[in-house]
Scaffold this motif. Structure first.
Motif, PDB file in Angstrom:
ATOM      1  N   LYS A  78       0.849  -1.189   0.000  1.00  0.00           N
ATOM      2  CA  LYS A  78       0.000   0.000   0.000  1.00  0.00           C
ATOM      3  C   LYS A  78       0.881   1.233   0.000  1.00  0.00           C
ATOM      4  N   MET A  92      -3.250   3.691  -2.352  1.00  0.00           N
ATOM      5  CA  MET A  92      -3.142   2.826  -3.522  1.00  0.00           C
ATOM      6  C   MET A  92      -2.675   1.445  -3.104  1.00  0.00           C
ATOM      7  N   GLU A  93      -3.281   0.429  -3.686  1.00  0.00           N
ATOM      8  CA  GLU A  93      -2.904  -0.956  -3.414  1.00  0.00           C
ATOM      9  C   GLU A  93      -2.324  -1.547  -4.691  1.00  0.00           C
ATOM     10  N   THR A  94      -1.103  -2.072  -4.582  1.00  0.00           N
ATOM     11  CA  THR A  94      -0.447  -2.608  -5.766  1.00  0.00           C
ATOM     12  C   THR A  94      -0.974  -4.002  -6.103  1.00  0.00           C
ATOM     13  N   VAL A  97       5.299   3.142  -8.005  1.00  0.00           N
ATOM     14  CA  VAL A  97       4.453   4.301  -8.259  1.00  0.00           C
ATOM     15  C   VAL A  97       5.181   5.517  -7.701  1.00  0.00           C
ATOM     16  N   TYR A 131      -1.244   4.176 -13.869  1.00  0.00           N
ATOM     17  CA  TYR A 131      -0.417   3.186 -13.196  1.00  0.00           C
ATOM     18  C   TYR A 131      -1.041   1.800 -13.255  1.00  0.00           C
ATOM     19  N   GLN A 191       0.189  -0.919 -12.415  1.00  0.00           N
ATOM     20  CA  GLN A 191       0.577  -1.742 -11.267  1.00  0.00           C
ATOM     21  C   GLN A 191      -0.331  -1.511 -10.045  1.00  0.00           C
ATOM     22  N   ILE A 192      -1.248  -0.546 -10.122  1.00  0.00           N
ATOM     23  CA  ILE A 192      -2.205  -0.293  -9.039  1.00  0.00           C
ATOM     24  C   ILE A 192      -3.489  -1.051  -9.342  1.00  0.00           C
ATOM     25  N   LYS A 193      -3.942  -1.870  -8.377  1.00  0.00           N
ATOM     26  CA  LYS A 193      -5.187  -2.620  -8.588  1.00  0.00           C
ATOM     27  C   LYS A 193      -6.380  -1.958  -7.920  1.00  0.00           C
ATOM     28  N   VAL A 219      -7.544   1.932  -5.745  1.00  0.00           N
ATOM     29  CA  VAL A 219      -7.173   3.225  -5.197  1.00  0.00           C
ATOM     30  C   VAL A 219      -8.384   3.796  -4.460  1.00  0.00           C
TER      31      VAL A 219
END
Length: 119
Positions: A3, A34-36, A51, A87, A89-91, A93
């Motif tokens: 996160k 944000m959660e990757t 990020v 982004y 890579q962010i799953k 937000v």
């Protein structure tokens, strides 16, 4: 998964239900969480896998200062969608927007809206 959080950004914008709010503007306080989708950046220690929080800040700042929304939920959704678009890579937000000056008769600190966008 990791996160990344940017907390309590203070930005000036022109958002609100009433015309005077959209004309005079006011301060807004914003959090972005944000959660990757993976842990690639944790292992690689490479900014290309991560990020850049400074760029996310700029993205939020641009949306708050250069757009006008009636509803804070719409502003939050707009910011969340832009973060996901920029982004991959962010799953997920989550955007939290606090508005301290609202036309409510009674003591309070602020009104807060929370919007979560996912892939």
């Amino acid at each position: 998964m990791a996160k990344i959080k940017i907390n309590n950004m203070m930005l000036y914008g022109f958002h609100g239900i009433y015309e005077y709010e959209r004309e005079q503007g006011q301060k807004f306080y914003i959090d972005v969480e944000m959660e990757t989708a993976n842990d690639d950046a944790c292992g690689s220690d490479n900014l290309d896998d991560a990020v850049d929080s400074a760029r996310v800040y700029d993205l939020v700042k641009d949306a708050v200062e250069n757009k006008r929304f009636t509803l804070l939920m719409a502003l939050g959704a707009h910011i969340g969608d832009r973060v996901l678009e920029k982004y991959p890579q962010i799953k997920a937000v989550t955007i939290r927007i606090r508005k301290p000056q609202v036309p409510i008769s009674g003591p309070m600190d602020n009104v807060e809206v929370e919007v979560t966008r996912t892939r």
